[in-house]
Scaffold this motif. Sequence first.
Motif, PDB file in Angstrom:
ATOM      1  N   MET A   1      30.171  88.994 108.797  1.00  0.00           N
ATOM      2  CA  MET A   1      30.443  89.774 109.976  1.00  0.00           C
ATOM      3  C   MET A   1      29.152  90.474 110.392  1.00  0.00           C
ATOM      4  O   MET A   1      28.435  91.013 109.558  1.00  0.00           O
ATOM      5  N   GLU A   2      28.883  90.444 111.677  1.00  0.00           N
ATOM      6  CA  GLU A   2      27.687  91.085 112.206  1.00  0.00           C
ATOM      7  C   GLU A   2      28.079  92.065 113.304  1.00  0.00           C
ATOM      8  O   GLU A   2      28.877  91.729 114.181  1.00  0.00           O
ATOM      9  N   LYS A   3      27.517  93.271 113.253  1.00  0.00           N
ATOM     10  CA  LYS A   3      27.801  94.294 114.264  1.00  0.00           C
ATOM     11  C   LYS A   3      26.527  94.633 115.010  1.00  0.00           C
ATOM     12  O   LYS A   3      25.456  94.717 114.420  1.00  0.00           O
ATOM     13  N   LYS A   4      26.677  94.839 116.318  1.00  0.00           N
ATOM     14  CA  LYS A   4      25.572  95.279 117.162  1.00  0.00           C
ATOM     15  C   LYS A   4      26.058  96.472 117.963  1.00  0.00           C
ATOM     16  O   LYS A   4      27.235  96.547 118.342  1.00  0.00           O
ATOM     17  N   SER A   5      25.154  97.402 118.243  1.00  0.00           N
ATOM     18  CA  SER A   5      25.519  98.609 118.965  1.00  0.00           C
ATOM     19  C   SER A   5      24.405  98.976 119.936  1.00  0.00           C
ATOM     20  O   SER A   5      23.221  98.863 119.593  1.00  0.00           O
ATOM     21  N   SER A   6      24.794  99.401 121.144  1.00  0.00           N
ATOM     22  CA  SER A   6      23.825  99.832 122.150  1.00  0.00           C
ATOM     23  C   SER A   6      24.373 101.026 122.912  1.00  0.00           C
ATOM     24  O   SER A   6      25.565 101.081 123.224  1.00  0.00           O
ATOM     25  N   ILE A   7      23.482 101.958 123.232  1.00  0.00           N
ATOM     26  CA  ILE A   7      23.832 103.116 124.039  1.00  0.00           C
ATOM     27  C   ILE A   7      23.292 102.897 125.448  1.00  0.00           C
ATOM     28  O   ILE A   7      22.161 102.426 125.621  1.00  0.00           O
ATOM     29  N   PHE A   8      24.100 103.234 126.443  1.00  0.00           N
ATOM     30  CA  PHE A   8      23.706 103.068 127.836  1.00  0.00           C
ATOM     31  C   PHE A   8      24.452 104.095 128.682  1.00  0.00           C
ATOM     32  O   PHE A   8      25.387 104.739 128.214  1.00  0.00           O
ATOM     33  N   THR A   9      24.050 104.239 129.931  1.00  0.00           N
ATOM     34  CA  THR A   9      24.716 105.150 130.858  1.00  0.00           C
ATOM     35  C   THR A   9      25.418 104.338 131.929  1.00  0.00           C
ATOM     36  O   THR A   9      24.790 103.522 132.609  1.00  0.00           O
ATOM     37  N   ALA A  10      26.718 104.556 132.062  1.00  0.00           N
ATOM     38  CA  ALA A  10      27.523 103.884 133.087  1.00  0.00           C
ATOM     39  C   ALA A  10      27.854 104.901 134.174  1.00  0.00           C
ATOM     40  O   ALA A  10      28.711 105.755 133.992  1.00  0.00           O
ATOM     41  N   THR A  11      27.165 104.828 135.277  1.00  0.00           N
ATOM     42  CA  THR A  11      27.351 105.776 136.372  1.00  0.00           C
ATOM     43  C   THR A  11      28.701 105.615 137.045  1.00  0.00           C
ATOM     44  O   THR A  11      29.381 106.596 137.341  1.00  0.00           O
ATOM     45  N   HIS A  12      29.094 104.379 137.284  1.00  0.00           N
ATOM     46  CA  HIS A  12      30.337 104.114 138.007  1.00  0.00           C
ATOM     47  C   HIS A  12      31.521 103.842 137.090  1.00  0.00           C
ATOM     48  O   HIS A  12      32.634 103.710 137.553  1.00  0.00           O
ATOM     49  N   GLY A  13      31.287 103.732 135.806  1.00  0.00           N
ATOM     50  CA  GLY A  13      32.371 103.608 134.852  1.00  0.00           C
ATOM     51  C   GLY A  13      32.610 102.212 134.327  1.00  0.00           C
ATOM     52  O   GLY A  13      32.194 101.229 134.909  1.00  0.00           O
ATOM     53  N   VAL A  14      33.303 102.171 133.204  1.00  0.00           N
ATOM     54  CA  VAL A  14      33.674 100.936 132.523  1.00  0.00           C
ATOM     55  C   VAL A  14      35.174 100.992 132.261  1.00  0.00           C
ATOM     56  O   VAL A  14      35.688 101.985 131.748  1.00  0.00           O
ATOM     57  N   MET A  15      35.884  99.932 132.605  1.00  0.00           N
ATOM     58  CA  MET A  15      37.333  99.864 132.395  1.00  0.00           C
ATOM     59  C   MET A  15      37.635  99.620 130.920  1.00  0.00           C
ATOM     60  O   MET A  15      37.019  98.774 130.278  1.00  0.00           O
ATOM     61  N   THR A  16      38.587 100.390 130.401  1.00  0.00           N
ATOM     62  CA  THR A  16      39.064 100.186 129.038  1.00  0.00           C
ATOM     63  C   THR A  16      40.549  99.843 129.083  1.00  0.00           C
ATOM     64  O   THR A  16      41.240 100.182 130.053  1.00  0.00           O
ATOM     65  N   ALA A  17      41.031  99.192 128.044  1.00  0.00           N
ATOM     66  CA  ALA A  17      42.448  98.814 127.991  1.00  0.00           C
ATOM     67  C   ALA A  17      43.341 100.028 127.759  1.00  0.00           C
ATOM     68  O   ALA A  17      44.467 100.072 128.247  1.00  0.00           O
ATOM     69  N   GLU A  18      42.848 101.038 127.048  1.00  0.00           N
ATOM     70  CA  GLU A  18      43.695 102.154 126.642  1.00  0.00           C
ATOM     71  C   GLU A  18      43.741 103.320 127.627  1.00  0.00           C
ATOM     72  O   GLU A  18      44.800 103.908 127.830  1.00  0.00           O
ATOM     73  N   VAL A  19      42.607 103.690 128.203  1.00  0.00           N
ATOM     74  CA  VAL A  19      42.563 104.911 129.008  1.00  0.00           C
ATOM     75  C   VAL A  19      42.026 104.722 130.417  1.00  0.00           C
ATOM     76  O   VAL A  19      41.785 105.689 131.124  1.00  0.00           O
ATOM     77  N   GLY A  20      41.836 103.490 130.826  1.00  0.00           N
ATOM     78  CA  GLY A  20      41.285 103.248 132.159  1.00  0.00           C
ATOM     79  C   GLY A  20      39.771 103.367 132.147  1.00  0.00           C
ATOM     80  O   GLY A  20      39.112 103.015 131.185  1.00  0.00           O
ATOM     81  N   VAL A  21      39.218 103.912 133.225  1.00  0.00           N
ATOM     82  CA  VAL A  21      37.769 103.946 133.412  1.00  0.00           C
ATOM     83  C   VAL A  21      37.149 105.148 132.690  1.00  0.00           C
ATOM     84  O   VAL A  21      37.648 106.264 132.784  1.00  0.00           O
ATOM     85  N   ILE A  22      36.053 104.867 131.967  1.00  0.00           N
ATOM     86  CA  ILE A  22      35.249 105.930 131.378  1.00  0.00           C
ATOM     87  C   ILE A  22      33.823 105.764 131.892  1.00  0.00           C
ATOM     88  O   ILE A  22      33.388 104.652 132.218  1.00  0.00           O
ATOM     89  N   SER A  23      33.098 106.874 131.992  1.00  0.00           N
ATOM     90  CA  SER A  23      31.727 106.800 132.491  1.00  0.00           C
ATOM     91  C   SER A  23      30.869 107.823 131.772  1.00  0.00           C
ATOM     92  O   SER A  23      31.360 108.663 131.026  1.00  0.00           O
ATOM     93  N   GLY A  24      29.578 107.734 132.009  1.00  0.00           N
ATOM     94  CA  GLY A  24      28.631 108.636 131.365  1.00  0.00           C
ATOM     95  C   GLY A  24      27.851 107.906 130.294  1.00  0.00           C
ATOM     96  O   GLY A  24      27.653 106.691 130.363  1.00  0.00           O
ATOM     97  N   GLU A  25      27.423 108.647 129.283  1.00  0.00           N
ATOM     98  CA  GLU A  25      26.663 108.047 128.197  1.00  0.00           C
ATOM     99  C   GLU A  25      27.638 107.403 127.208  1.00  0.00           C
ATOM    100  O   GLU A  25      28.432 108.086 126.564  1.00  0.00           O
ATOM    101  N   LEU A  26      27.584 106.078 127.133  1.00  0.00           N
ATOM    102  CA  LEU A  26      28.541 105.299 126.348  1.00  0.00           C
ATOM    103  C   LEU A  26      27.828 104.466 125.295  1.00  0.00           C
ATOM    104  O   LEU A  26      26.637 104.199 125.393  1.00  0.00           O
ATOM    105  N   GLU A  27      28.598 104.035 124.305  1.00  0.00           N
ATOM    106  CA  GLU A  27      28.092 103.138 123.273  1.00  0.00           C
ATOM    107  C   GLU A  27      28.968 101.901 123.226  1.00  0.00           C
ATOM    108  O   GLU A  27      30.193 101.995 123.127  1.00  0.00           O
ATOM    109  N   LEU A  28      28.339 100.744 123.323  1.00  0.00           N
ATOM    110  CA  LEU A  28      29.030  99.460 123.200  1.00  0.00           C
ATOM    111  C   LEU A  28      28.802  98.933 121.795  1.00  0.00           C
ATOM    112  O   LEU A  28      27.669  98.913 121.304  1.00  0.00           O
ATOM    113  N   ARG A  29      29.891  98.511 121.140  1.00  0.00           N
ATOM    114  CA  ARG A  29      29.794  97.883 119.825  1.00  0.00           C
ATOM    115  C   ARG A  29      30.431  96.505 119.909  1.00  0.00           C
ATOM    116  O   ARG A  29      31.572  96.362 120.335  1.00  0.00           O
ATOM    117  N   SER A  30      29.680  95.495 119.515  1.00  0.00           N
ATOM    118  CA  SER A  30      30.238  94.148 119.441  1.00  0.00           C
ATOM    119  C   SER A  30      30.174  93.693 117.988  1.00  0.00           C
ATOM    120  O   SER A  30      29.179  93.892 117.305  1.00  0.00           O
TER     121      SER A  30
END
Length: 80
Positions: A1-30
């Motif tokens: 298993m390999e994990k990757k993580s990145s921090i970025f800023t989403a000004t307009h937001g990112v859709m999530t399955a649980e809570v809808g759109v989130i925005s700001g300083e976010l971390e993506l983990r794959s």
Amino acid sequence: MEKKSSIFTATHGVMTAEVGVISGELELRSTCDDDGTLTLAITYVGAEEWYTLPGDDYHLHDLRDHEVVHRLLTAVLERS
């Protein structure tokens, strides 16, 4: 298993399955399992609760593509 993580800023937001759109300083983990199953999760930087990105099951046919797919997703989500 390999994990990757990145921090970025989403000004307009990112859709999530649980809570809808989130925005700001976010971390993506794959996470890529040995069979190519790709799991995508996102959180606010420093938060404990992770959310999933909407969509069906994700699968890589070549495990070496994980790095490229992760970087591509981070770039696209940052533009959101």
